[in-house]
Design a protein around this motif. Structure first.
Motif, short mmCIF file in Angstrom:
data_model
loop_
_atom_site.label_atom_id
_atom_site.label_comp_id
_atom_site.label_asym_id
_atom_site.label_seq_id
_atom_site.Cartn_x
_atom_site.Cartn_y
_atom_site.Cartn_z
N ASP A 185 0.80 -1.23 0.00
CA ASP A 185 0.00 0.00 0.00
C ASP A 185 0.83 1.28 0.00
N ILE A 186 2.09 1.18 0.38
CA ILE A 186 2.96 2.36 0.35
C ILE A 186 3.08 2.87 -1.09
N SER A 187 2.89 1.98 -2.06
CA SER A 187 2.98 2.39 -3.47
C SER A 187 1.94 3.45 -3.81
N MET A 188 0.80 3.43 -3.13
CA MET A 188 -0.21 4.46 -3.39
C MET A 188 0.29 5.82 -2.89
N GLN A 189 0.92 5.84 -1.72
CA GLN A 189 1.46 7.09 -1.17
C GLN A 189 2.59 7.61 -2.06
N GLY A 197 -2.60 18.95 -6.31
CA GLY A 197 -3.15 20.27 -6.03
C GLY A 197 -3.35 20.51 -4.54
N ALA A 198 -2.71 19.71 -3.72
CA ALA A 198 -2.77 19.84 -2.26
C ALA A 198 -1.46 19.30 -1.68
N ALA A 199 -1.12 19.78 -0.49
CA ALA A 199 0.13 19.35 0.14
C ALA A 199 0.14 17.86 0.41
N VAL A 200 1.24 17.21 0.04
CA VAL A 200 1.45 15.79 0.28
C VAL A 200 2.70 15.65 1.13
N THR A 201 2.63 14.80 2.16
CA THR A 201 3.77 14.55 3.03
C THR A 201 4.16 13.08 2.92
N ILE A 202 5.45 12.82 2.75
CA ILE A 202 5.98 11.47 2.71
C ILE A 202 6.53 11.14 4.09
N ASP A 203 6.10 10.01 4.64
CA ASP A 203 6.60 9.58 5.95
C ASP A 203 8.09 9.28 5.87
N PRO A 204 8.89 9.84 6.80
CA PRO A 204 10.31 9.49 6.81
C PRO A 204 10.47 8.02 7.17
N GLU A 205 11.46 7.39 6.54
CA GLU A 205 11.66 5.96 6.78
C GLU A 205 13.03 5.64 7.37
N ILE A 218 4.77 3.75 9.18
CA ILE A 218 4.74 4.23 7.80
C ILE A 218 3.30 4.10 7.33
N ILE A 219 2.75 5.19 6.85
CA ILE A 219 1.34 5.32 6.45
C ILE A 219 0.40 4.67 7.48
N GLY A 220 0.71 4.91 8.73
CA GLY A 220 -0.14 4.45 9.81
C GLY A 220 0.02 2.98 10.18
N GLU A 221 0.94 2.28 9.54
CA GLU A 221 1.16 0.86 9.81
C GLU A 221 2.43 0.66 10.63
N PRO A 222 2.43 -0.33 11.54
CA PRO A 222 3.60 -0.56 12.38
C PRO A 222 4.69 -1.40 11.68
N PHE A 223 5.91 -1.00 11.88
CA PHE A 223 7.08 -1.69 11.34
C PHE A 223 8.12 -1.83 12.44
#
Length: 190
Positions: free
Chosen positions: A26-30, A97-105, A175-180
């Motif tokens: 699902d990270i591919s969508m982000q 057209g809106a702010a997008v934030t990438i989770d740091p990994e 990452i995108i709300g999922e635990p790692f």
């Protein structure tokens, strides 16, 4: 079985991208700003052929076997991650057209294994281990340091492999709300 590990070429996109997408789920969508598989694939191929984001061919290594992509390693350091992700955020924000934030990994001072994946047709032949060893080699030749990766908490087989190779779980990561698990190995310079 002769496995060659080499820098990726733009032309590797068609074989490498489906493997990367399988690995990151699902990270591919982000990372693409898309939700449908065909659109995700098309956008990932576009990003792979660019030079300014984490999934660029410039940050990718290919395990090649008989002229085919047998495995993929996406690898960069934490300092590169800052600009790579800022570029991707700007690209996706403009696209949406809106702010997008990438989770740091990755944490500061780390070399980061973003993605390591083996083509299903070649699994069980040690290609994943060879790719991980290659990442370690790159860190050694750059003066040593911390080699890090994130793995989903339920991927027991992958966690066992990483532990066997000397990685230890440093801390939980989201990452995108999922635990790692954020796993790290200290690599000493040559």
């Amino acid at each position: 079985m002769e496995i060659l590990i080499r820098k990726a070429y733009k032309e590797d996109a068609a074989e490498a991208i489906p493997l990367i997408m399988e690995a990151i789920g699902d990270i591919s969508m982000q990372m693409t700003g898309e939700t449908e598989e065909v659109a995700i694939t098309k956008e990932f191929i576009h990003l792979f052929t660019r030079t300014d984001n984490r999934h660029s061919y410039l940050n990718t290594y290919i395990a090649e076997l008989n002229g085919h992509v047998a495995g993929v390693l996406v690898f960069y350091n934490s300092e590169q991650a800052i600009s790579l992700d800022a570029n991707l955020e700007a690209y996706l924000s403009n696209k949406k057209g809106a702010a997008v934030t990438i989770d740091p990994e990755t944490a500061p001072g780390e070399w980061y294994i973003d993605t390591v994946v083996v083509n299903p047709a070649y699994r069980g032949h040690g290609i994943g281990t060879k790719l991980l060893s290659y990442a370690e080699h790159l860190v050694k030749s750059s003066g040593g340091g911390k080699l890090a990766l994130n793995v989903e908490m339920e991927k027991d087989a992958a966690i066992r492999l990483y532990n066997r190779l000397g990685f230890v779980t440093l801390c939980p990561w989201t990452i995108i709300g999922e635990p790692f698990h954020h796993m790290v190995k200290t690599v000493v310079a040559n």
